[in-house]
Design a protein around this motif. Structure first.
Motif, PDB file in Angstrom:
ATOM      1  N   ALA A  44       0.854  -1.099   0.039  1.00  0.00           N
ATOM      2  CA  ALA A  44      -0.248  -0.015  -0.058  1.00  0.00           C
ATOM      3  C   ALA A  44       0.726   1.360   0.068  1.00  0.00           C
ATOM      4  O   ALA A  44       0.398   2.277  -0.682  1.00  0.00           O
ATOM      5  N   HIS A  45       2.296   1.163   0.517  1.00  0.00           N
ATOM      6  CA  HIS A  45       2.874   2.304   0.645  1.00  0.00           C
ATOM      7  C   HIS A  45       4.247   2.178   0.588  1.00  0.00           C
ATOM      8  O   HIS A  45       4.712   0.997   1.307  1.00  0.00           O
ATOM      9  N   VAL A  46       4.968   2.656  -0.258  1.00  0.00           N
ATOM     10  CA  VAL A  46       6.397   2.510  -0.388  1.00  0.00           C
ATOM     11  C   VAL A  46       7.297   4.005  -0.237  1.00  0.00           C
ATOM     12  O   VAL A  46       6.708   4.813  -0.928  1.00  0.00           O
ATOM     13  N   THR A  47       8.013   4.197   0.492  1.00  0.00           N
ATOM     14  CA  THR A  47       8.862   5.539   0.600  1.00  0.00           C
ATOM     15  C   THR A  47       9.613   5.778  -0.574  1.00  0.00           C
ATOM     16  O   THR A  47      10.051   4.846  -1.389  1.00  0.00           O
ATOM     17  N   LEU A  48       9.653   7.027  -0.810  1.00  0.00           N
ATOM     18  CA  LEU A  48      10.709   7.674  -1.717  1.00  0.00           C
ATOM     19  C   LEU A  48      11.838   7.051  -1.634  1.00  0.00           C
ATOM     20  O   LEU A  48      12.757   6.611  -2.705  1.00  0.00           O
ATOM     21  N   ALA A  49      12.481   6.983  -0.374  1.00  0.00           N
ATOM     22  CA  ALA A  49      13.643   6.489  -0.213  1.00  0.00           C
ATOM     23  C   ALA A  49      14.117   4.965  -0.829  1.00  0.00           C
ATOM     24  O   ALA A  49      14.931   4.365  -1.177  1.00  0.00           O
ATOM     25  N   GLU A  50      12.963   4.046  -0.570  1.00  0.00           N
ATOM     26  CA  GLU A  50      12.954   2.734  -1.075  1.00  0.00           C
ATOM     27  C   GLU A  50      12.904   2.674  -2.418  1.00  0.00           C
ATOM     28  O   GLU A  50      13.672   1.853  -2.968  1.00  0.00           O
ATOM     29  N   CYS A  51      12.254   3.588  -3.282  1.00  0.00           N
ATOM     30  CA  CYS A  51      12.088   3.527  -4.486  1.00  0.00           C
ATOM     31  C   CYS A  51      13.506   4.065  -5.118  1.00  0.00           C
ATOM     32  O   CYS A  51      13.821   3.414  -6.221  1.00  0.00           O
ATOM     33  N   LEU A  52      14.204   5.046  -4.474  1.00  0.00           N
ATOM     34  CA  LEU A  52      15.594   5.487  -5.076  1.00  0.00           C
ATOM     35  C   LEU A  52      16.533   4.316  -4.853  1.00  0.00           C
ATOM     36  O   LEU A  52      17.340   4.115  -5.869  1.00  0.00           O
ATOM     37  N   ALA A  53      16.437   3.592  -3.820  1.00  0.00           N
ATOM     38  CA  ALA A  53      17.547   2.456  -3.623  1.00  0.00           C
ATOM     39  C   ALA A  53      16.931   1.393  -4.551  1.00  0.00           C
ATOM     40  O   ALA A  53      17.875   0.704  -5.081  1.00  0.00           O
ATOM     41  N   MET A  54      15.738   0.961  -4.916  1.00  0.00           N
ATOM     42  CA  MET A  54      15.369   0.053  -5.949  1.00  0.00           C
ATOM     43  C   MET A  54      16.020   0.488  -7.304  1.00  0.00           C
ATOM     44  O   MET A  54      16.360  -0.127  -7.942  1.00  0.00           O
ATOM     45  N   SER A  55      15.790   1.665  -7.697  1.00  0.00           N
ATOM     46  CA  SER A  55      16.287   2.171  -8.724  1.00  0.00           C
ATOM     47  C   SER A  55      17.711   2.110  -9.116  1.00  0.00           C
ATOM     48  O   SER A  55      18.072   1.806 -10.203  1.00  0.00           O
ATOM     49  N   GLU A  56      18.484   2.460  -8.099  1.00  0.00           N
ATOM     50  CA  GLU A  56      19.790   2.415  -7.965  1.00  0.00           C
ATOM     51  C   GLU A  56      20.379   0.764  -8.373  1.00  0.00           C
ATOM     52  O   GLU A  56      21.176   0.792  -8.893  1.00  0.00           O
ATOM     53  N   ARG A  57      19.560  -0.058  -7.839  1.00  0.00           N
ATOM     54  CA  ARG A  57      19.949  -1.519  -8.236  1.00  0.00           C
ATOM     55  C   ARG A  57      19.418  -1.877  -9.592  1.00  0.00           C
ATOM     56  O   ARG A  57      20.216  -2.433 -10.320  1.00  0.00           O
ATOM     57  N   LYS A  58      18.195  -1.498  -9.744  1.00  0.00           N
ATOM     58  CA  LYS A  58      17.571  -2.042 -11.153  1.00  0.00           C
ATOM     59  C   LYS A  58      18.020  -1.324 -12.239  1.00  0.00           C
ATOM     60  O   LYS A  58      18.319  -2.158 -13.508  1.00  0.00           O
ATOM     61  N   THR A  59      18.585  -0.191 -12.047  1.00  0.00           N
ATOM     62  CA  THR A  59      18.898   0.736 -13.372  1.00  0.00           C
ATOM     63  C   THR A  59      20.402   1.107 -13.271  1.00  0.00           C
ATOM     64  O   THR A  59      21.237   0.963 -14.204  1.00  0.00           O
ATOM     65  N   ALA A  60      20.855   1.832 -12.281  1.00  0.00           N
ATOM     66  CA  ALA A  60      22.002   2.251 -12.164  1.00  0.00           C
ATOM     67  C   ALA A  60      23.194   1.260 -12.222  1.00  0.00           C
ATOM     68  O   ALA A  60      24.270   1.657 -12.476  1.00  0.00           O
ATOM     69  N   ALA A  61      22.879   0.033 -11.477  1.00  0.00           N
ATOM     70  CA  ALA A  61      23.969  -0.638 -11.169  1.00  0.00           C
ATOM     71  C   ALA A  61      24.756  -1.192 -12.409  1.00  0.00           C
ATOM     72  O   ALA A  61      26.009  -1.258 -12.667  1.00  0.00           O
ATOM     73  N   LEU A  62      24.038  -1.292 -13.700  1.00  0.00           N
ATOM     74  CA  LEU A  62      24.481  -1.783 -14.825  1.00  0.00           C
ATOM     75  C   LEU A  62      25.063  -0.472 -15.621  1.00  0.00           C
ATOM     76  O   LEU A  62      25.964  -0.961 -16.252  1.00  0.00           O
ATOM     77  N   LEU A  63      24.668   0.463 -15.718  1.00  0.00           N
ATOM     78  CA  LEU A  63      25.217   1.543 -16.313  1.00  0.00           C
ATOM     79  C   LEU A  63      26.297   2.024 -15.379  1.00  0.00           C
ATOM     80  O   LEU A  63      27.607   2.234 -16.098  1.00  0.00           O
ATOM     81  N   SER A  64      26.548   1.783 -14.066  1.00  0.00           N
ATOM     82  CA  SER A  64      27.793   1.946 -13.524  1.00  0.00           C
ATOM     83  C   SER A  64      28.632   1.061 -13.689  1.00  0.00           C
ATOM     84  O   SER A  64      29.920   1.336 -13.916  1.00  0.00           O
TER      85      SER A  64
END
Length: 364
Positions: free
Chosen positions: A179-199
């Protein structure tokens, strides 16, 4: 002759870098795909846009080749050559497309790059196996270089990035059920899902280019911040992007109740619009009864379009769009600072900066 505005010049530089990367990449990429078993290669070839559903040659797009362009650019930034960096460029592109094949199945997406997704044409099982095969081949590209001193490190780095990507994808799916996901959690998810491979792409390019450890580290951080800017901009496109740009229906992320970054920011805003958005996200979707997805209500596409329009307005009213546009700019600035810290060669630095600006804008 009229001088082009800075943005236009940068776009031309970025597009030239992408085209060069695609030209260098495609022969090797095709060679690796053709080494797959026939039925698997057929699915992969369709996914890359080389063939149609019947296996006939086609002229579909294989994607922009951003990650290979970053590998090549980072190798040249530290004094290396594009040809020497080709193996990690191919490997990173294979991992990226493994993730796309799986992602389309997990999200139920029917279109990618303006045509039906591979699983819609060949079935989910065939597309899943094709993705698995691309992932295995990615490791082989780096390991099938007898005596190369960087192979073991490269495979380890790529494996770590892929594990983070998978973890991020799992979190993304889990967030849909919460029901609720914090912005910090979403940023951490994005860092893993997308940024990790570009990095990883940037770090591998710098490694294969012979960069000093501090240069590799700076370019790795450049890729991380660029990856976050890229994902934020992509999430903006997922809500406000035109279908002719995204290759997907307008508002697809909202219709699927994705907790994308603009949505997470809106839900975390403490505003009346944010609370209303939370209520709408928790309720049944348009055309779906509260009893479950198999109990359909009347309304069809018109009701779904109205729902998407309402959700879009709520995200914007709650400040989600403004936050995302500001955050994408901040991450781009951080990326460019890391690029400068790597002391890159001038021409490569210009290409990488142009690629970063184009990727973080995503209005092309």
């Amino acid at each position: 002759m009229t001088t082009l505005p800075d943005t236009a010049q940068q776009d031309r530089t970025a597009r030239a870098a992408l085209e060069r990367a695609r030209t260098l990449l495609d022969p090797a990429l095709r060679a690796w795909v053709h080494r797959l078993p026939g039925p698997v290669a057929r699915v992969a070839s369709y996914h890359f846009g080389w063939t149609d559903g019947a296996g006939r040659p086609a002229s579909g797009t294989a994607g922009k080749a951003l990650r290979p362009a970053l590998v090549i650019g980072c190798a040249e930034a530290v004094g290396g050559t594009a040809q020497a960096a080709l193996p990690p460029a191919v490997a990173v592109e294979l991992v990226h497309n493994f993730s796309l094949l799986h992602d389309d199945i997990l999200d139920g997406d029917a279109t990618r790059r303006h045509r039906p997704t591979a699983w819609k044409v060949f079935g989910a099982s065939a597309a899943l196996l094709a993705g698995d095969a691309l992932l295995i081949h990615a490791g082989r590209v780096l390991s099938d270089q007898p005596g190369h001193p960087l192979s073991v490190t490269g495979v380890r780095w790529l494996s770590e990035a892929t594990t983070q990507l998978i973890e991020g994808e799992q979190s993304d799916l889990a967030f849909e059920e919460r029901a609720h996901v914090t912005l910090a959690e979403c940023l951490a998810m994005s860092e893993r899902k997308t940024a990790a491979l570009l990095s990883c792409a940037c770090a591998l390019g710098a490694l294969w280019g012979g960069g000093a450890p501090e240069q590799v580290d700076a370019l790795r951080r450049f890729g991380t911040h660029l990856g976050l800017a890229f994902q934020i901009a992509d999430d903006l496109l997922g809500i406000w992007g035109a279908p002719e740009v995204t290759g997907k229906p307008a508002g697809a992320d909202l219709a699927a109740r994705k907790k994308s970054l603009p949505v997470a920011a809106a839900l975390d805003s403490g505003t009346a619009a944010g609370r209303r958005l939370a209520e709408r996200y928790a309720g049944p979707r348009a055309g779906q009864a509260a009893g479950g997805p198999d109990e359909r209500l009347s309304g069809g596409p018109a009701a779904q379009a109205a729902e998407v329009a309402e959700l879009t307005a709520l995200v914007e009213e709650a400040g989600g769009r403004a936050w995302a546009e500001r955050a994408a700019g901040e991450q781009l600035d951080l990326a460019l600072a890391c690029l400068e810290a790597a002391r890159p060669a001038r021409s490569a630095a210009a290409e990488l900066a142009a690629l970063a600006r184009l990727a973080a804008r995503r209005d092309h």
